[in-house]
Motif scaffolding. Structure first.
Motif, PDB file in Angstrom:
ATOM      1  N   GLN A   1      -9.968  -4.927  -6.317  1.00  0.00           N
ATOM      2  CA  GLN A   1     -10.429  -5.475  -5.049  1.00  0.00           C
ATOM      3  C   GLN A   1      -9.491  -5.096  -3.897  1.00  0.00           C
ATOM      4  O   GLN A   1      -8.307  -4.846  -4.092  1.00  0.00           O
ATOM      5  CB  GLN A   1     -10.566  -6.999  -5.127  1.00  0.00           C
ATOM      6  N   ARG A   2     -10.041  -5.066  -2.702  1.00  0.00           N
ATOM      7  CA  ARG A   2      -9.238  -4.845  -1.500  1.00  0.00           C
ATOM      8  C   ARG A   2      -8.278  -6.016  -1.281  1.00  0.00           C
ATOM      9  O   ARG A   2      -8.536  -7.138  -1.720  1.00  0.00           O
ATOM     10  CB  ARG A   2     -10.137  -4.696  -0.274  1.00  0.00           C
ATOM     11  N   GLU A   3      -7.191  -5.742  -0.590  1.00  0.00           N
ATOM     12  CA  GLU A   3      -6.211  -6.770  -0.231  1.00  0.00           C
ATOM     13  C   GLU A   3      -5.622  -7.451  -1.466  1.00  0.00           C
ATOM     14  O   GLU A   3      -5.247  -8.623  -1.417  1.00  0.00           O
ATOM     15  CB  GLU A   3      -6.834  -7.823   0.700  1.00  0.00           C
ATOM     16  N   SER A   4      -5.507  -6.723  -2.566  1.00  0.00           N
ATOM     17  CA  SER A   4      -5.007  -7.310  -3.800  1.00  0.00           C
ATOM     18  C   SER A   4      -3.513  -7.609  -3.693  1.00  0.00           C
ATOM     19  O   SER A   4      -2.733  -6.759  -3.272  1.00  0.00           O
ATOM     20  CB  SER A   4      -5.269  -6.358  -4.970  1.00  0.00           C
ATOM     21  N   VAL A   5      -3.129  -8.812  -4.092  1.00  0.00           N
ATOM     22  CA  VAL A   5      -1.726  -9.232  -4.044  1.00  0.00           C
ATOM     23  C   VAL A   5      -1.393 -10.044  -5.288  1.00  0.00           C
ATOM     24  O   VAL A   5      -2.276 -10.439  -6.051  1.00  0.00           O
ATOM     25  CB  VAL A   5      -1.419 -10.080  -2.782  1.00  0.00           C
ATOM     26  N   GLU A   6      -0.107 -10.291  -5.485  1.00  0.00           N
ATOM     27  CA  GLU A   6       0.356 -11.184  -6.535  1.00  0.00           C
ATOM     28  C   GLU A   6       0.887 -12.465  -5.894  1.00  0.00           C
ATOM     29  O   GLU A   6       1.732 -12.411  -5.011  1.00  0.00           O
ATOM     30  CB  GLU A   6       1.463 -10.519  -7.353  1.00  0.00           C
ATOM     31  N   ARG A   7       0.375 -13.577  -6.334  1.00  0.00           N
ATOM     32  CA  ARG A   7       0.873 -14.880  -5.872  1.00  0.00           C
ATOM     33  C   ARG A   7       1.636 -15.609  -6.973  1.00  0.00           C
ATOM     34  O   ARG A   7       2.608 -16.306  -6.699  1.00  0.00           O
ATOM     35  CB  ARG A   7      -0.292 -15.751  -5.397  1.00  0.00           C
ATOM     36  N   ARG A   8       1.208 -15.442  -8.224  1.00  0.00           N
ATOM     37  CA  ARG A   8       1.858 -16.109  -9.337  1.00  0.00           C
ATOM     38  C   ARG A   8       3.116 -15.359  -9.774  1.00  0.00           C
ATOM     39  O   ARG A   8       3.194 -14.140  -9.669  1.00  0.00           O
ATOM     40  CB  ARG A   8       0.903 -16.215 -10.531  1.00  0.00           C
TER      41      ARG A   8
ATOM     42  N   GLY B   1       0.456 -11.347   4.494  1.00  0.00           N
ATOM     43  CA  GLY B   1       1.881 -11.614   4.427  1.00  0.00           C
ATOM     44  C   GLY B   1       2.420 -11.784   3.025  1.00  0.00           C
ATOM     45  O   GLY B   1       3.552 -12.244   2.851  1.00  0.00           O
ATOM     46  N   ALA B   2       1.650 -11.393   2.008  1.00  0.00           N
ATOM     47  CA  ALA B   2       2.105 -11.540   0.619  1.00  0.00           C
ATOM     48  C   ALA B   2       3.403 -10.775   0.389  1.00  0.00           C
ATOM     49  O   ALA B   2       3.574  -9.654   0.878  1.00  0.00           O
ATOM     50  CB  ALA B   2       1.032 -11.042  -0.339  1.00  0.00           C
ATOM     51  N   LEU B   3       4.300 -11.350  -0.393  1.00  0.00           N
ATOM     52  CA  LEU B   3       5.600 -10.737  -0.632  1.00  0.00           C
ATOM     53  C   LEU B   3       5.551  -9.686  -1.740  1.00  0.00           C
ATOM     54  O   LEU B   3       6.361  -8.759  -1.741  1.00  0.00           O
ATOM     55  CB  LEU B   3       6.633 -11.803  -0.979  1.00  0.00           C
ATOM     56  N   VAL B   4       4.647  -9.838  -2.681  1.00  0.00           N
ATOM     57  CA  VAL B   4       4.425  -8.841  -3.721  1.00  0.00           C
ATOM     58  C   VAL B   4       2.966  -8.409  -3.649  1.00  0.00           C
ATOM     59  O   VAL B   4       2.064  -9.229  -3.823  1.00  0.00           O
ATOM     60  CB  VAL B   4       4.773  -9.375  -5.127  1.00  0.00           C
ATOM     61  N   GLN B   5       2.767  -7.148  -3.364  1.00  0.00           N
ATOM     62  CA  GLN B   5       1.430  -6.608  -3.156  1.00  0.00           C
ATOM     63  C   GLN B   5       1.080  -5.631  -4.268  1.00  0.00           C
ATOM     64  O   GLN B   5       1.953  -4.981  -4.837  1.00  0.00           O
ATOM     65  CB  GLN B   5       1.359  -5.891  -1.802  1.00  0.00           C
ATOM     66  N   ASN B   6      -0.206  -5.524  -4.557  1.00  0.00           N
ATOM     67  CA  ASN B   6      -0.670  -4.565  -5.547  1.00  0.00           C
ATOM     68  C   ASN B   6      -1.081  -3.272  -4.860  1.00  0.00           C
ATOM     69  O   ASN B   6      -1.832  -3.287  -3.882  1.00  0.00           O
ATOM     70  CB  ASN B   6      -1.852  -5.130  -6.330  1.00  0.00           C
ATOM     71  N   VAL B   7      -0.580  -2.176  -5.356  1.00  0.00           N
ATOM     72  CA  VAL B   7      -0.993  -0.850  -4.915  1.00  0.00           C
ATOM     73  C   VAL B   7      -1.901  -0.308  -6.008  1.00  0.00           C
ATOM     74  O   VAL B   7      -1.441   0.097  -7.083  1.00  0.00           O
ATOM     75  CB  VAL B   7       0.217   0.069  -4.688  1.00  0.00           C
TER      76      VAL B   7
ATOM     77  N   ARG C   1      -3.994   3.311 -12.216  1.00  0.00           N
ATOM     78  CA  ARG C   1      -2.632   3.157 -11.708  1.00  0.00           C
ATOM     79  C   ARG C   1      -2.462   1.801 -11.028  1.00  0.00           C
ATOM     80  O   ARG C   1      -3.295   1.369 -10.233  1.00  0.00           O
ATOM     81  CB  ARG C   1      -2.358   4.283 -10.713  1.00  0.00           C
ATOM     82  N   TRP C   2      -1.322   1.162 -11.308  1.00  0.00           N
ATOM     83  CA  TRP C   2      -1.057  -0.167 -10.767  1.00  0.00           C
ATOM     84  C   TRP C   2       0.432  -0.285 -10.480  1.00  0.00           C
ATOM     85  O   TRP C   2       1.264  -0.223 -11.373  1.00  0.00           O
ATOM     86  CB  TRP C   2      -1.494  -1.239 -11.767  1.00  0.00           C
ATOM     87  N   LEU C   3       0.751  -0.417  -9.195  1.00  0.00           N
ATOM     88  CA  LEU C   3       2.125  -0.657  -8.770  1.00  0.00           C
ATOM     89  C   LEU C   3       2.205  -2.024  -8.109  1.00  0.00           C
ATOM     90  O   LEU C   3       1.255  -2.477  -7.468  1.00  0.00           O
ATOM     91  CB  LEU C   3       2.591   0.401  -7.758  1.00  0.00           C
ATOM     92  N   HIS C   4       3.350  -2.678  -8.262  1.00  0.00           N
ATOM     93  CA  HIS C   4       3.720  -3.786  -7.385  1.00  0.00           C
ATOM     94  C   HIS C   4       4.590  -3.209  -6.267  1.00  0.00           C
ATOM     95  O   HIS C   4       5.422  -2.328  -6.510  1.00  0.00           O
ATOM     96  CB  HIS C   4       4.544  -4.832  -8.132  1.00  0.00           C
ATOM     97  N   ARG C   5       4.419  -3.726  -5.066  1.00  0.00           N
ATOM     98  CA  ARG C   5       5.203  -3.270  -3.920  1.00  0.00           C
ATOM     99  C   ARG C   5       5.856  -4.467  -3.231  1.00  0.00           C
ATOM    100  O   ARG C   5       5.236  -5.524  -3.067  1.00  0.00           O
ATOM    101  CB  ARG C   5       4.315  -2.530  -2.922  1.00  0.00           C
ATOM    102  N   ALA C   6       7.110  -4.281  -2.820  1.00  0.00           N
ATOM    103  CA  ALA C   6       7.817  -5.302  -2.050  1.00  0.00           C
ATOM    104  C   ALA C   6       8.605  -4.637  -0.937  1.00  0.00           C
ATOM    105  O   ALA C   6       9.075  -3.507  -1.080  1.00  0.00           O
ATOM    106  CB  ALA C   6       8.747  -6.112  -2.942  1.00  0.00           C
ATOM    107  N   PHE C   7       8.735  -5.347   0.177  1.00  0.00           N
ATOM    108  CA  PHE C   7       9.511  -4.891   1.330  1.00  0.00           C
ATOM    109  C   PHE C   7      10.781  -5.728   1.425  1.00  0.00           C
ATOM    110  O   PHE C   7      10.758  -6.935   1.161  1.00  0.00           O
ATOM    111  CB  PHE C   7       8.711  -5.042   2.620  1.00  0.00           C
TER     112      PHE C   7
END
Length: 326
Positions: free
Chosen positions: A94-101, A128-134, A300-306
């Motif tokens: 899905q679009r705008e996929s993020v990790e909250r848990r 504004g999610a801190l961990v995002q799915n790429v 392919r599945w990455l987690h991304r953080a800034f």
């Protein structure tokens, strides 16, 4: 906790290979965070515990991260191999996929990020999610964004933003089945000697403008800026070759020369699950090669953080002193 000797984890230039004891300890710490209330990555109470736990990462990993934060070297990137993942669900689509848990891989990523500085999100991007799915998203294949699967232009992350990340962390949970997707990295430190003095002087002048990326849904201001700034012999870089526009012909020629110089030094990194790449967003650009998604749960599945090394600089743009930058 078992501290690992620096001799028992293989450290090569720009890479650290975690030995079994270190991997087990990082997994234990990540699992501890999954059990820490309220188990939400964006909750300040959870982040406070994660910050404390990052201080007791195994010595070899902690030392490598601290050394990289002080000097990211000629490559402007650090690779860490062997971080914990655990059983994975199907790759999100899905679009705008993020990790909250606070899962094991998301917690491991935050631990490494907190050893470098403070994890931040951007209000205009993925809430504004801190961990995002790429991840590749159906219908967005040709998008110049983290949802696409075509060649992604070399760029400084959030180049338009006055408080763009100091570091971008990309953690591989799953590589694409065909192994086509490569992270392209080009360090200005390796390319700067290929530019003339005149080109470097032009690039340092406010003769460029950068639009926000598609992931910000068009939000964000754009002002004229230099493509490089800071020390003449070791400048920072601020350019997105998809979104940055030169404002005059001379600036256009200098930007073309910059692009040619960066392409001359580009490296391509192919991830394996458990690999973390930390890019110094101040001196290195990154992009991605083309790959073919299948949308079968194994893409392919990455987690991304800034990461900001000095969160105080963005305080006026972070409501209530939180971790989300407007």
């Amino acid at each position: 906790m078992t501290e690992s000797s620096p001799l028992t984890t293989t450290l090569e230039k720009d890479s650290i290979y975690l030995d079994l004891d270190v991997r087990r300890e990082v997994k234990r710490l990540a699992e501890l965070l999954t059990e820490t209330a309220p188990g939400l990555l964006d909750d300040p109470r959870w982040l406070a515990v994660a910050r404390d736990v990052s201080c007791v990462l195994p010595a070899t990993l902690r030392t490598a991260l601290r050394s990289f934060s002080a000097d990211s070297g000629q490559a402007g990137m650090l690779q860490i191999h062997g971080l914990p993942i655990g059983p994975l669900p199907p790759t999100p689509t899905q679009r705008e996929s993020v990790e909250r848990r606070a899962t094991v891989p998301a917690s491991a990523l935050v631990l490494c990020a907190m050893a470098l500085g403070e994890v931040v999100g951007f209000e205009g991007e993925k809430g504004g999610a801190l961990v995002q799915n790429v991840v590749p998203v159906p219908g967005a294949e040709r998008s110049q964004s983290n949802a696409g699967s075509v060649n992604l232009e070399m760029h400084t992350e959030n180049a338009f933003h006055p408080h763009r990340p100091d570091f971008v962390a990309l953690f591989c949970l799953r590589q694409d089945p065909d192994g086509e997707a490569g992270l392209r990295i080009a360090s200005l430190r390796r390319a700067i000697g290929l530019l003339s003095t005149e080109q470097r002087e032009i690039l340092a002048e406010p003769r460029f403008r950068t639009d926000p990326p598609p992931s910000f849904n068009g939000s964000g201001s754009t002002v004229a800026h230099g493509a490089v700034s800071g020390a003449f012999e070791d400048p920072d870089v601020q350019v997105d070759f998809h979104a940055t526009t030169p404002l005059d012909a001379s600036a256009g020629r200098a930007m073309a020369a910059l692009r040619e110089a960066l392409e001359a030094v580009v490296d391509t990194v192919y991830f394996a699950p458990g690999d973390l790449a930390i890019v110094d967003n101040r001196v290195a650009l990154h992009g991605r090669t083309t790959f073919t998604p299948r949308y079968d749960g194994q893409d392919r599945w990455l987690h991304r953080a800034f990461i900001h090394t000095d969160a105080r600089r963005s305080r006026a743009r972070r409501n209530g002193g939180g971790h989300v930058v407007s």
